[in-house]
Enzyme design. Structure first.
Site, PDB file in Angstrom:
ATOM      1  N   ARG A  47      23.007  23.726  34.229  1.00 43.82           N
ATOM      2  CA  ARG A  47      22.837  22.291  33.948  1.00 43.82           C
ATOM      3  C   ARG A  47      21.604  21.706  34.624  1.00 43.82           C
ATOM      4  O   ARG A  47      21.039  20.747  34.153  1.00 43.82           O
ATOM      5  CB  ARG A  47      24.076  21.531  34.447  1.00 43.82           C
ATOM      6  CG  ARG A  47      25.324  21.935  33.713  1.00 43.82           C
ATOM      7  CD  ARG A  47      26.537  21.437  34.470  1.00 43.82           C
ATOM      8  NE  ARG A  47      26.624  20.000  34.319  1.00 43.82           N
ATOM      9  CZ  ARG A  47      27.616  19.377  33.693  1.00 43.82           C
ATOM     10  NH1 ARG A  47      28.610  20.064  33.204  1.00 43.82           N
ATOM     11  NH2 ARG A  47      27.636  18.084  33.577  1.00 43.82           N
ATOM     12  N   LYS A 150      37.363  36.837  31.308  1.00 42.84           N
ATOM     13  CA  LYS A 150      38.686  36.305  31.585  1.00 42.84           C
ATOM     14  C   LYS A 150      38.574  35.151  32.598  1.00 42.84           C
ATOM     15  O   LYS A 150      37.633  35.180  33.374  1.00 42.84           O
ATOM     16  CB  LYS A 150      39.612  37.407  32.099  1.00 42.84           C
ATOM     17  CG  LYS A 150      39.428  37.728  33.603  1.00 42.84           C
ATOM     18  CD  LYS A 150      40.596  38.489  34.153  1.00 42.84           C
ATOM     19  CE  LYS A 150      41.359  37.685  35.161  1.00 42.84           C
ATOM     20  NZ  LYS A 150      40.930  37.760  36.539  1.00 42.84           N
ATOM     21  N   HIS A 180      37.020  43.363  32.878  1.00 44.86           N
ATOM     22  CA  HIS A 180      36.127  44.369  33.486  1.00 44.86           C
ATOM     23  C   HIS A 180      36.838  45.695  33.745  1.00 44.86           C
ATOM     24  O   HIS A 180      36.190  46.716  33.928  1.00 44.86           O
ATOM     25  CB  HIS A 180      35.447  43.818  34.744  1.00 44.86           C
ATOM     26  CG  HIS A 180      36.314  43.813  35.968  1.00 44.86           C
ATOM     27  ND1 HIS A 180      37.242  42.842  36.206  1.00 44.86           N
ATOM     28  CD2 HIS A 180      36.402  44.672  37.005  1.00 44.86           C
ATOM     29  CE1 HIS A 180      37.858  43.100  37.350  1.00 44.86           C
ATOM     30  NE2 HIS A 180      37.368  44.209  37.860  1.00 44.86           N
ATOM     31  N   LYS A 184      35.609  50.291  33.469  1.00 48.59           N
ATOM     32  CA  LYS A 184      35.705  51.344  34.497  1.00 48.59           C
ATOM     33  C   LYS A 184      35.793  52.703  33.799  1.00 48.59           C
ATOM     34  O   LYS A 184      36.568  52.879  32.862  1.00 48.59           O
ATOM     35  CB  LYS A 184      36.941  51.123  35.375  1.00 48.59           C
ATOM     36  CG  LYS A 184      36.848  49.853  36.227  1.00 48.59           C
ATOM     37  CD  LYS A 184      38.100  49.677  37.066  1.00 48.59           C
ATOM     38  CE  LYS A 184      38.153  48.305  37.720  1.00 48.59           C
ATOM     39  NZ  LYS A 184      37.466  48.186  38.986  1.00 48.59           N
ATOM     40  N   GLU A 218      45.679  45.781  46.012  1.00 47.82           N
ATOM     41  CA  GLU A 218      44.442  45.369  46.687  1.00 47.82           C
ATOM     42  C   GLU A 218      44.735  45.145  48.163  1.00 47.82           C
ATOM     43  O   GLU A 218      45.808  44.629  48.502  1.00 47.82           O
ATOM     44  CB  GLU A 218      43.927  44.067  46.086  1.00 47.82           C
ATOM     45  CG  GLU A 218      43.555  44.197  44.632  1.00 47.82           C
ATOM     46  CD  GLU A 218      42.930  42.915  44.121  1.00 47.82           C
ATOM     47  OE1 GLU A 218      41.723  42.735  44.293  1.00 47.82           O
ATOM     48  OE2 GLU A 218      43.668  42.082  43.593  1.00 47.82           O
ATOM     49  N   ASP A 237      46.233  36.152  37.007  1.00 46.43           N
ATOM     50  CA  ASP A 237      45.043  36.801  37.563  1.00 46.43           C
ATOM     51  C   ASP A 237      44.998  38.302  37.238  1.00 46.43           C
ATOM     52  O   ASP A 237      43.924  38.843  36.992  1.00 46.43           O
ATOM     53  CB  ASP A 237      45.016  36.594  39.085  1.00 46.43           C
ATOM     54  CG  ASP A 237      43.711  37.066  39.711  1.00 46.43           C
ATOM     55  OD1 ASP A 237      42.645  36.707  39.164  1.00 46.43           O
ATOM     56  OD2 ASP A 237      43.755  37.792  40.718  1.00 46.43           O
ATOM     57  N   HIS A 242      44.558  42.726  33.330  1.00 39.74           N
ATOM     58  CA  HIS A 242      44.218  44.090  33.750  1.00 39.74           C
ATOM     59  C   HIS A 242      45.395  45.049  33.598  1.00 39.74           C
ATOM     60  O   HIS A 242      45.249  46.154  33.068  1.00 39.74           O
ATOM     61  CB  HIS A 242      43.735  44.094  35.200  1.00 39.74           C
ATOM     62  CG  HIS A 242      42.574  43.170  35.466  1.00 39.74           C
ATOM     63  ND1 HIS A 242      41.575  42.959  34.551  1.00 39.74           N
ATOM     64  CD2 HIS A 242      42.253  42.410  36.537  1.00 39.74           C
ATOM     65  CE1 HIS A 242      40.690  42.099  35.050  1.00 39.74           C
ATOM     66  NE2 HIS A 242      41.085  41.757  36.255  1.00 39.74           N
ATOM     67  N   LYS A 338      48.046  41.357  46.317  1.00 36.86           N
ATOM     68  CA  LYS A 338      46.956  41.239  47.287  1.00 36.86           C
ATOM     69  C   LYS A 338      47.504  41.500  48.679  1.00 36.86           C
ATOM     70  O   LYS A 338      48.691  41.363  48.917  1.00 36.86           O
ATOM     71  CB  LYS A 338      46.345  39.838  47.218  1.00 36.86           C
ATOM     72  CG  LYS A 338      45.735  39.546  45.857  1.00 36.86           C
ATOM     73  CD  LYS A 338      44.529  38.667  45.964  1.00 36.86           C
ATOM     74  CE  LYS A 338      43.897  38.443  44.608  1.00 36.86           C
ATOM     75  NZ  LYS A 338      42.875  39.441  44.268  1.00 36.86           N
TER      76      LYS A 338
END
Ligand code: BG6
Length: 482
Positions: A47, A150, A180, A184, A218, A237, A242, A338
């Site tokens: 912008r 996403k 993504h 992989k 993770e 998420d 995924h 996580k």
């Protein structure tokens, strides 16, 4: 993947944002440095009018050379990068963008092949896609493609609305939705592993497989992303995208051809065959204080920007059943979270035990089921565990793996974004998510967004709440926690 992409102009919206700096610009630079995209020019778009070609080139040079300014990166930026402000995105702003694109194409003698990559917050997808199309930029002398990342909506309704908005100006063949995980190498290899090796494919069904586990663990927390993560949570998420993608690749039928339409069609069928889980079947967790390695770490509610008393889940575990001929009666256990004990993504296939247990009477050798572990990251590769006789006079079985490791065989693996961007340049949609996949996945996971109970606390550095053991623990079955 051919060696060299067609000449094109890559219009990067959100060109100075986090995604652009961390992933997109470095991937474009690496493709250029590898000679894979020699005639790809980049037009950064944001912008602000406070940036110009020169300052954008500086920003990009730093982004791709890890904070310093490598000479090679500066040469790339100076010769290939341009900048154009889009202001508030009015029709005049878009008309100015269209003129700038034509000017750059004529200067570099480009054939009108255009990519519009929306590295933007989700609220920007629909208006930006509309603005570009209404300036006539979705049609050109060459081809014109739209790339979105996403999240594709935040539930079924918003995903449908987004698909409709994108389809106003773009055909499905022009739209590349990036998950993504599909970039992989090890995820793509699921297709090769299954369909190039008849040995495995003939075992890949309810006759031979007892259960399947998919874990995406993770070790990091939410980092600095509370603003995004807290309203999103783990289902949006990770699970809806995924893990759903991994599930489809593990469970799909052989496609009739190796092309995007055939493969994506089979993936949709998997999602449509999954028995919809009830919200009460989802084990939701939220990390409490604990350890990351040896260091103490705060719990989710102590993370910067997380509202006090947040009920957002950072862990999910779930049992799914697929009602089709191949999988009926084989449970699929999905788990992601996580701040778990380690970073690991694995698909684990547990094979059925032999119908007759010849070795049962030997105390020291209770045979376990054979197991195939596809390690998607890190230490990419696979392990096939089975029983062998331990050498010696006594009769004992021992569990041993056959092991294949990618890095040992091939060296380092390319970054997902390099693969995906090259595919966009080449017009191969196989590794991108079709609108029908997005909607089928949301149909399954949207009901799980309404949690009736608060998430269960689990210590950072553990494998999640104990209740996740209960959903898997039948007989000798347990999560594999490597
Ligand atoms: C992203 C999620 O899509 O994937 C993140 O938004 C998550 O929360 C990340 O950390 C995981 O990706 P990877 O490639 O590190 O497994």
């Amino acid at each position: 993947m051919s060696a060299e992409a067609a000449p094109a102009l890559f219009c990067l919206f959100g060109a100075t944002g986090d995604l652009a700096r961390r992933k997109i610009l470095p991937a474009l630079f690496k493709l250029h440095a590898a000679g894979a995209a020699p005639n790809v020019y980049v037009l950064g778009v944001t912008r602000t009018a406070d940036i110009d070609d020169t300052s954008f080139r500086g920003i990009a040079t730093e982004a791709v050379s890890g904070g310093s300014r490598s000479r090679e990166a500066a040469v790339w930026a100076d010769s290939r990068l341009h900048y154009q402000p889009i202001g508030d995105g009015t029709p005049e702003d878009h008309a100015a963008l269209a003129r700038r694109i034509e000017e750059i194409e004529s200067r570099h003698v480009l054939p009108g092949n255009r990519i519009f990559y929306l590295a933007l917050p989700p609220a920007g997808f629909a208006p930006t896609a509309r603005g570009i199309a209404s300036a006539g930029l979705a049609r050109s002398a060459g081809w014109s493609r739209l790339v979105v990342e996403k999240p594709f909506g935040h539930d079924l309704e918003s995903a449908r609305a987004l698909n409709e908005a994108l389809h106003e100006g773009w055909t499905e063949e022009q739209i590349y939705r990036i998950d993504h995980y599909l970039g992989k190498e090890t995820v793509q290899n699921l297709l090769v592993f299954r369909f190039a090796n008849a040995m495995f494919e003939s075992l890949w069904n309810r006759d031979r497989i007892e259960s399947v586990q998919i874990t995406v663990a993770e070790d990091l927390g939410i980092e600095q992303r509370a603003g995004y993560y807290d309203p999103a949570g783990v289902v949006r998420d990770m699970l809806q995208n995924h893990l759903a993608q991994l599930l489809t690749l593990v469970a799909m039928e052989p496609p009739s051809r190796l092309d995007a339409a055939a493969i994506r069609g089979e993936k949709v069928k998997v999602l449509e065959s999954v028995r919809p889980p009830a919200p009460s079947e989802l084990v939701r967790g939220q990390y409490a204080e604990g350890k990351f390695g040896e260091a103490p770490v705060v719990g989710y509610r102590g993370e910067k920007g997380v509202p006090a008393g947040s009920q957002t889940a950072t862990f999910a575990a779930l049992r799914l059943e697929i009602d089709n001929w191949r999988w009926l009666g084989v449970p699929f256990f999905l788990r992601t979270g996580k701040r778990l004990a380690r970073r690991v993504t694995e698909v684990v296939l547990n094979f059925r035990e032999p119908p007759v247990s010849l070795f049962e009477r030997y105390e020291a050798c209770r045979p376990q089921s054979d197991t195939l572990v596809l390690r998607l990251q890190p230490d990419e590769g696979f392990f096939l565990y089975f029983d062998v006789k331990r050498p010696g006079a006594s009769f004992e079985l021992a569990r041993q793996p056959l092991h294949f490791n990618y890095a040992e065989a091939f060296g380092p693996l390319p970054e997902a974004y390099e693969t995906l961007l090259l595919d966009v340049l080449e017009g191969d949609q196989t590794l991108f998510v079709h609108s029908a996949e997005v909607e089928a996945s949301w149909r399954l996971f949207t009901p799980l967004l309404d949690a009736a109970t608060p998430p269960l606390p689990y210590a950072a550095g553990s494998w999640g709440p104990e209740a996740s053991e209960a959903i898997i623990g039948e007989g000798s079955r347990a999560w594999r926690n490597p």
